[in-house]
Structures are given as structure tokens and as C-alpha cells.
Scaffold this motif. Structure first.
Motif: not given
Lengths: 288, 288
Positions: B23, B35, B37, B46, B49, B51-52
């Protein structure tokens, strides 16, 4: 056996029952034997034959005994559990004369050590022959050895495991490998075959390698450069038992180049465990 | 990176810090990331950034999120500690549509599984690229990576261990090997590199493999057929630490085809441990 039957066969015996088989085979062929058992290693059963127990390093005494019995041809056979600890050698005069050579040997790798030992015995005036030359029945022949043949689905694992065992033999790393359902799961190096099998058991227990019922194959081959006179790979009861307990479907060995110790018992155990044991020709092309 | 910088990079993140490096490298190159995860695997880091976190099997949700963020190009990266247990999947509609394909994948071998995953993502309309294409610095370059170079006496072990790692890669068995003073002492298969190193530690402790001071080399290579997009071999801090504790002299990795995770730390640790770490060209002929 090239030597006259009149000349007794010398056997330098480490541990296990193989030295006894060799003595028995020689006796069966009408040849006298004289066994030198390595103290702490050799099976007490060697007492059934003319013998003496000696400690590591009693090379002068060994020479005297062999001279007394007229031994010129030798088999070096049996397990050595502990690599000789030079510092604890009981050195006799015969040994002291060859100390520099022995020191050189002990600092070398396994293959060099063994070929060095043969050379050393050669320099002492003996001819070292292989146990399989005296007792050819010890060696796996080609084909199915027990009641069962590998099932069609398992033949792929026979090929894969043999291919792996040969590949690691070519690089002088090891002799044995296990493949399960097309996947190579373990390769032997310094740990030895039985420790490798314990690892496969752990991997299965941990769920890292999964199968149901009997599956997978243990293969064992000689390294191409291996001196079969002193270092023929063996499969014994312990190995068969371990393979059975892990749940392997069978065992493949290189025909003509792997010894099966306690063969009758070993084959019986594979039969009872519904496993196969098979000798694969050395020159067969194995493709997975 | 072939894709326009305007299109964000999707990252499906397993565990460890490598997804964060990827990333960061993308961000550094001016590319946005999104991202996803994997719940229970991905590093909380993470969250720095967009993300979920999703569970295994929420493929419909993943598709919706990637569509929302305009993601067409993906990196699949990070450790998966547990091979997904299909029975515990939280299946959403997107997953149910591909159930037959997933079932097929989960019954296949590791390499087939990974190439199947790439194919599956391809069928869902994504292009899977390698982490090393986004973050080339993750990959070992050729040459000495730390302060030390292998001593002349250790270069033989570099060659031997690399030769062994390549040989077992060719038969699709493993990626890593250890050679000490010219002898190959351990070959990796299903147990993985760190378990193999533990074995070397045990063998040394048991006196089965002996050396004094620092000696011996761990080598790691990619298998020739390995899909580096999803399955590049890695060396991390744990590996370097284990190698240091065992008393190895150094580590050799195949240049361009092995990732060094936490590289700055890993190289520092080899320096502090008076070990070397070196990238060996893939095409170099290794002879022991």
C-alpha cells in the motif's frame, strides 16, 4: 562370492540383525565366518558364530584376530548409533599407526567417511565386499513384495515419491521422500528416514497435510554415487511400522539397491496393515 | 504499473506487514489504494488506508466495494494462517454463485489452488498483479544485501544450499534448504522454512550435525513454475532470527524471485548477528 569357500568371511558387525543374516547366508553357502562385534553396538546373537567383541580403536587386535582366522575378505555391516568419538577411542598399536588417516576421515562428510573406511581397510590388506554380495536375499527385488499391489490411484504417489527420493539422492542430500495425493510432503536429509516419518505424522496431526483412509507413499532409493558395499539404504520393521501408523498406503524401494531388514516380518506387517511394498526398477523413468 | 494512476489499486490483504508495504509503495508512486482486509488475518495497520474488513466468503460484498471504488487491478498479498474452512464461510450471494468453483479449488493442491484463485478473480473481471510489480523493493536484488559477504569457505555452502533448493523446487516439493560444511542437512517440503530451521537446531543440539562458530547457509528459491503474482517465497525477521540462533553463517535467496519482508530490520539483524544475506542470480549455474 569370488573368494574360495575355504577362506572364512570376516564380518565387522555394528548393531541390528543384519550382521546375523549375513553370517547365516554365508554359513548357508558353506562359508565359515569370523565376526568382530563392535562393543556396545553388535547384537549378542553374533555369539552363535566364532566371534570376538572389540572396542572402537582396537585395530591392531582386529588385525591379529583376522590373521589368526585367515580372513582376507570382509563385510562391514550393521548400524552405528553413535559416530565414533575419537577422544574416547581405546587406541591400540594398530590404531595408533593409522591415527593420521583416521583423523582425516573423521573430519570428512558421510560419503567420504565411508569410502575412506573402505580405502583404509584396503590399505590394511583386506578386500571389503557388500553384505548383498554375501546375502542377496537381503535386497529388494523388483515387483510387489507382499500380497498387495499399489492401487491405480496410489501409483502416482509411487512415482512422485520415487522421483523425489532420486532427485535428493542426485544432490547427495538424502534417500527417502513421502508423497501424498500427488504432493511431496517430506524430504529426508540429515534427520534420517524415521525422523522424517515422525514429521509426516506431526504434519498430519496438525492438519497441515490431510488425507483419509490409507494414502501416500514412502519411497527409498540409494544415491547414485552411494557405495553399496558399506552403505546400502535399508528399510526395517521400525520404518514399516511408522509408515503403517501414519496411515500411508505403501512403501516403494529401489529394486536391487535397498535392503529390507527382517524381510519376512516386514512384508507380513505391510500385509497385515493393508499396505503394499514394492520394488521399483532403478532405471525406470518416473514421471508424476 | 500498466494501469492508469487514476485507477486505484485493490489489495486483498492477509496477515503480516507486507500488505502495508505494498500500500505504501503504491501511495508513494502516487496511486490510490483500496484494501480489503481478511478478518482475523489482516494487520490493523491497513486502517491507515481506505479499507474494509471482510470475512471469507463475502465475495459479493467485495465486488460491490471494489466496484464502488473503481478497482479493476488487484494484489493478493499477506499470510493466510489457516487454510479457509469452507464449512465456516459466511457466504453472501456473490460467493454462492461461485460455490462450485470454490469447492473445486479447495480440493486441489496448493499450486493449483493459487492459480485457481487467480483464474477465479480473472473470471470476476479483475486483473491480478504481483506485489513485486507494485513494490519492487520488496524483492531481493542480486548481490550482498548487508555489510558482510560470504567468506570463501562459506561460498561452497551457498552453492550447495542453492543447488538443493533449486532441485526440490524443480520437483515442486519445497523452496528452502540448509547446507553446512558442504553437506545438505535439511530440505523443506510441507513443513515450511521455519519448521525446517527448528529441525536443524534439534539436529545440532543432538550432535547429529556438528559445527563450531558460524557455519552453514540457508537458501531459498522460488519454484520454476511458481506464480510469483500470488505466491512469491519470502524471508522475514522470524527466519533471519532462527538462522542466527542456529548459528548459520548466512542466508542466500534467489535474486528477483524472493521477497524480504521487513527488509531494513532483517538486514540489520543479519549484520548484528555477523551473518551475511545475499541475492544469487536465478540463472547462475551452481556446482558444489
Amino acid at each position: 562370492m569370488a573368494a574360495a569357500k575355504g577362506e572364512p568371511l570376516g564380518i565387522v558387525a555394528g548393531g541390528g540383525t543384519v550382521p546375523l543374516y549375513v553370517a547365516e547366508a554365508a554359513a548357508h553357502a558353506g562359508r565359515r565366518v569370523f565376526i568382530i562385534g563392535i562393543d556396545g553396538e553388535a547384537d549378542p546373537g553374533i555369539a552363535a558364530y566364532p566371534h570376538e567383541f572389540l572396542k572402537w580403536g582396537q585395530i591392531g587386535r582386529m588385525q591379529a584376530l583376522f590373521a589368526e582366522h585367515g580372513v582376507g575378505e570382509l563385510v562391514l555391516i550393521g548400524n552405528i548409533r553413535v559416530r565414533p568419538d575419537f577422544s574416547r577411542f581405546k587406541l591400540d598399536l594398530g590404531a595408533i599407526r593409522i591415527v593420521p588417516k583416521v583423523l582425516g576421515l573423521l573430519s570428512s562428510g558421510d560419503n567420504d567417511l565411508l569410502s575412506g573406511v573402505i580405502k583404509l581397510f584396503g590399505q590394511l590388506g583386506y578386500k571389503v565386499i557388500g553384505a548383498h554380495e554375501v546375502a542377496p536375499d537381503l535386497v529388494a527385488r523388483e515387483g510387489v513384495l507382499g500380497r498387495r499391489a499399489p492401487a491405480a490411484t496410489t501409483r502416482r504417489d509411487v512415482s512422485r515419491a520415487m522421483q523425489a527420493a532420486r532427485a535428493i539422492g542426485l544432490i547427495d542430500a538424502g534417500q527417502a521422500a513421502v508423497a501424498v495425493n500427488g504432493r511431496i510432503v517430506a524430504l529426508e536429509a540429515a534427520e534420517g528416514t524415521d525422523a522424517m516419518l515422525e514429521r509426516v505424522a506431526s504434519l498430519r496431526k496438525a492438519g497441515r497435510v490431510k488425507w483419509s483412509g490409507r494414502a501416500g507413499v514412502l519411497a527409498k532409493c540409494a544415491k547414485p554415487q552411494q557405495d553399496l558395499r558399506v552403505d546400502m539404504p535399508t528399510i526395517g520393521l521400525a520404518t514399516v511400522k511408522a509408515a503403517a501408523e501414519i496411515g500411508l498406503a505403501g512403501i516403494a524401494v529401489e529394486a536391487g539397491r535397498v535392503m529390507i531388514v527382517d524381510r519376512a516380518e516386514a512384508v507380513k506387517l505391510t500385509d497385515r496393515s493393508e499396505m503394499f511394498i514394492v520394488g521399483q526398477a532403478s532405471d525406470r523413468e518416473e514421471r508424476g
